[in-house]
Scaffold this active site. Sequence first.
Site, short mmCIF file in Angstrom:
data_model
loop_
_atom_site.label_atom_id
_atom_site.label_comp_id
_atom_site.label_asym_id
_atom_site.label_seq_id
_atom_site.Cartn_x
_atom_site.Cartn_y
_atom_site.Cartn_z
N VAL A 14 0.84 -1.20 0.00
CA VAL A 14 0.00 0.00 0.00
C VAL A 14 0.88 1.25 0.00
O VAL A 14 0.59 2.22 -0.71
CB VAL A 14 -0.99 0.00 1.18
CG1 VAL A 14 -1.74 1.33 1.27
CG2 VAL A 14 -1.98 -1.16 1.05
N ARG A 39 14.44 -2.08 9.87
CA ARG A 39 14.84 -3.11 8.90
C ARG A 39 14.96 -2.55 7.48
O ARG A 39 15.80 -2.99 6.69
CB ARG A 39 13.79 -4.24 8.92
CG ARG A 39 14.29 -5.60 8.63
CD ARG A 39 13.31 -6.70 9.12
NE ARG A 39 11.98 -6.21 9.51
CZ ARG A 39 10.89 -6.30 8.75
NH1 ARG A 39 10.96 -6.83 7.56
NH2 ARG A 39 9.74 -5.85 9.19
N CYS A 128 -10.68 -1.90 2.79
CA CYS A 128 -10.85 -1.96 1.33
C CYS A 128 -12.23 -2.49 0.90
O CYS A 128 -12.85 -1.94 -0.02
CB CYS A 128 -9.75 -2.82 0.70
SG CYS A 128 -9.36 -4.31 1.64
N GLN A 155 -11.94 -11.75 -2.25
CA GLN A 155 -10.85 -10.81 -2.03
C GLN A 155 -9.51 -11.36 -2.50
O GLN A 155 -9.16 -12.52 -2.25
CB GLN A 155 -10.78 -10.43 -0.54
CG GLN A 155 -12.04 -9.72 -0.08
CD GLN A 155 -12.03 -9.27 1.38
OE1 GLN A 155 -13.02 -9.45 2.07
NE2 GLN A 155 -10.95 -8.68 1.83
N SER A 158 -3.46 -9.71 -2.48
CA SER A 158 -2.71 -8.49 -2.15
C SER A 158 -3.33 -7.74 -0.98
O SER A 158 -2.66 -6.96 -0.32
CB SER A 158 -2.60 -7.57 -3.37
OG SER A 158 -3.88 -7.22 -3.83
N GLY A 159 -4.60 -8.01 -0.69
CA GLY A 159 -5.24 -7.39 0.48
C GLY A 159 -4.52 -7.74 1.77
O GLY A 159 -4.55 -6.98 2.74
N LYS A 226 -15.71 -5.45 10.37
CA LYS A 226 -15.32 -4.15 9.83
C LYS A 226 -16.35 -3.68 8.82
O LYS A 226 -16.77 -2.51 8.83
CB LYS A 226 -13.94 -4.23 9.16
CG LYS A 226 -12.76 -4.37 10.13
CD LYS A 226 -11.47 -4.71 9.37
CE LYS A 226 -10.35 -5.11 10.33
NZ LYS A 226 -9.16 -5.62 9.62
N ARG A 248 -11.40 -15.27 0.67
CA ARG A 248 -10.15 -15.07 -0.08
C ARG A 248 -10.14 -15.98 -1.29
O ARG A 248 -10.43 -17.17 -1.19
CB ARG A 248 -8.95 -15.41 0.81
CG ARG A 248 -7.60 -15.10 0.16
CD ARG A 248 -7.25 -13.65 0.22
NE ARG A 248 -7.10 -13.21 1.60
CZ ARG A 248 -7.12 -11.94 1.98
NH1 ARG A 248 -7.28 -10.97 1.08
NH2 ARG A 248 -7.01 -11.61 3.25
N HIS A 255 -10.63 -6.62 -5.45
CA HIS A 255 -11.64 -7.38 -4.71
C HIS A 255 -12.96 -7.30 -5.48
O HIS A 255 -13.33 -6.24 -6.01
CB HIS A 255 -11.87 -6.77 -3.32
CG HIS A 255 -10.73 -6.93 -2.35
ND1 HIS A 255 -9.60 -7.67 -2.61
CD2 HIS A 255 -10.59 -6.45 -1.09
CE1 HIS A 255 -8.80 -7.62 -1.55
NE2 HIS A 255 -9.37 -6.89 -0.62
O1 3JN Z 1 -7.20 -8.99 3.50
C1 3JN Z 1 -7.74 -8.04 2.94
O2 3JN Z 1 -8.13 -8.13 1.77
C2 3JN Z 1 -7.89 -6.76 3.66
C3 3JN Z 1 -7.10 -6.75 4.91
C4 3JN Z 1 -7.01 -5.66 5.66
C5 3JN Z 1 -6.27 -5.65 6.90
C6 3JN Z 1 -5.33 -6.63 7.15
C7 3JN Z 1 -4.65 -6.66 8.35
C8 3JN Z 1 -4.88 -5.71 9.31
C9 3JN Z 1 -6.48 -4.64 7.85
C10 3JN Z 1 -7.45 -3.54 7.57
O3 3JN Z 1 -7.14 -2.66 6.76
O4 3JN Z 1 -8.53 -3.54 8.15
C11 3JN Z 1 -5.80 -4.70 9.07
C12 3JN Z 1 -6.05 -3.71 10.16
O5 3JN Z 1 -5.66 -2.55 10.02
O6 3JN Z 1 -6.64 -4.12 11.15
#
Ligand code: 3JN
Length: 347
Positions: A14, A39, A128, A155, A158-159, A226, A248, A255
């Site tokens: 991202v 790192r 997303c 989804q 890459s998410g 969410k 997934r 997505h």
């Molecule tokens: O897996 C996806 O397609 C979306 C994943 C989003 C995500 C993954 C790990 C932590 C998030 C999010 O944006 O809600 C988070 C997080 O910030 O909790």
Amino acid sequence: MGYKVAVVGATGMVGQEMLKVLEERNFPVDEIRPLASARSKGKKVLFKGAEVEVEELTADAFDGLDFALFSAGAGVSREFSPIAAQKGVVVIDNSSAFRMDPEVPLVVPEVNPEDAKKHKGIIANPNCSTIQMVVVLKPLADRYGIRRVVVSTYQSVSGWGKEAVDQLWNELEFIMDKCPRASAEQLKDEIRSAGLRQVLAHPIAFNVLPHIDVFADENYTKEEWKMINETKKIMHLPDILVTPTCVRVPVLKAHSEAVNVELKSDFGSIEEVRRLLSSSPGITVLDDVEKTVYPLALDVAGLDDVFIGRVRRDLTLPYGLNMWIVADNLRKGAALNAVQIAELLIS
Ligand code: 3JN
């Protein structure tokens, strides 16, 4: 005259997309400051054709900045966003850390741009899967009212970041190398016994996983919660009913969502709904089934709009719609939405 902008998590998928979108949209940048964990310190990222050195994320790294776009996970956001905001930097945070905080606006510019201006230093970028859905729900809610939404997501890997993309490629390369054209029964045993690094709960090649993020209340996943909670907040509709299943699929980018909407009043015709949606901001309608035209992840990857197709009446409800919604999860689902929020603030 431009702005000093940090990208926190600049080496992630991202973060990289954020740099690209800032550049493509000609966001007025005076100074770009890519930040990441120790790192990644000293690595180079590209911005407007120049290599820029990644600096270590510390409290001091925010001195003198105007904006900080965060995409380094909720833990990093919880620790460093308040520090940045304290220093007068406007934080646009792509994690879930502050999304449901009543003091923090949760913004999709096509839906609730007015909320952005109410910020107290931090603005949250939604998940997303939520973003691409609410862009489409908004005009429908304004015109007809919405009672209930049933959504299944498809989804891309890459998410979940680079490691999930690597998992898919590693599995595919293993299969092509060791057991090409194997049956499903063979694959099941071969992939599981290969000992490949697995960041998702199960193999994803040739598979479909009804599991995104961790399981939470009522056996819904966090991703599903969410979508429920963020939709209510963004749309200012605390009573809208949303019931998601997040899945997934072995897709690299974009997505897709099958969305069923129960409206509060009738629409004249499907053509009327298509016209309403295609005249709404950020939406492209691709819906000509005679010509097999509908949005596809492979076509939408790299594009900005939310694409919708398969718009049709739900024949089991008085006022119901079914549709198929696809968007690039790294762009409208993350980086682009964040940059659009910054654009709102400087406009
Ligand atoms: O897996 C996806 O397609 C979306 C994943 C989003 C995500 C993954 C790990 C932590 C998030 C999010 O944006 O809600 C988070 C997080 O910030 O909790």
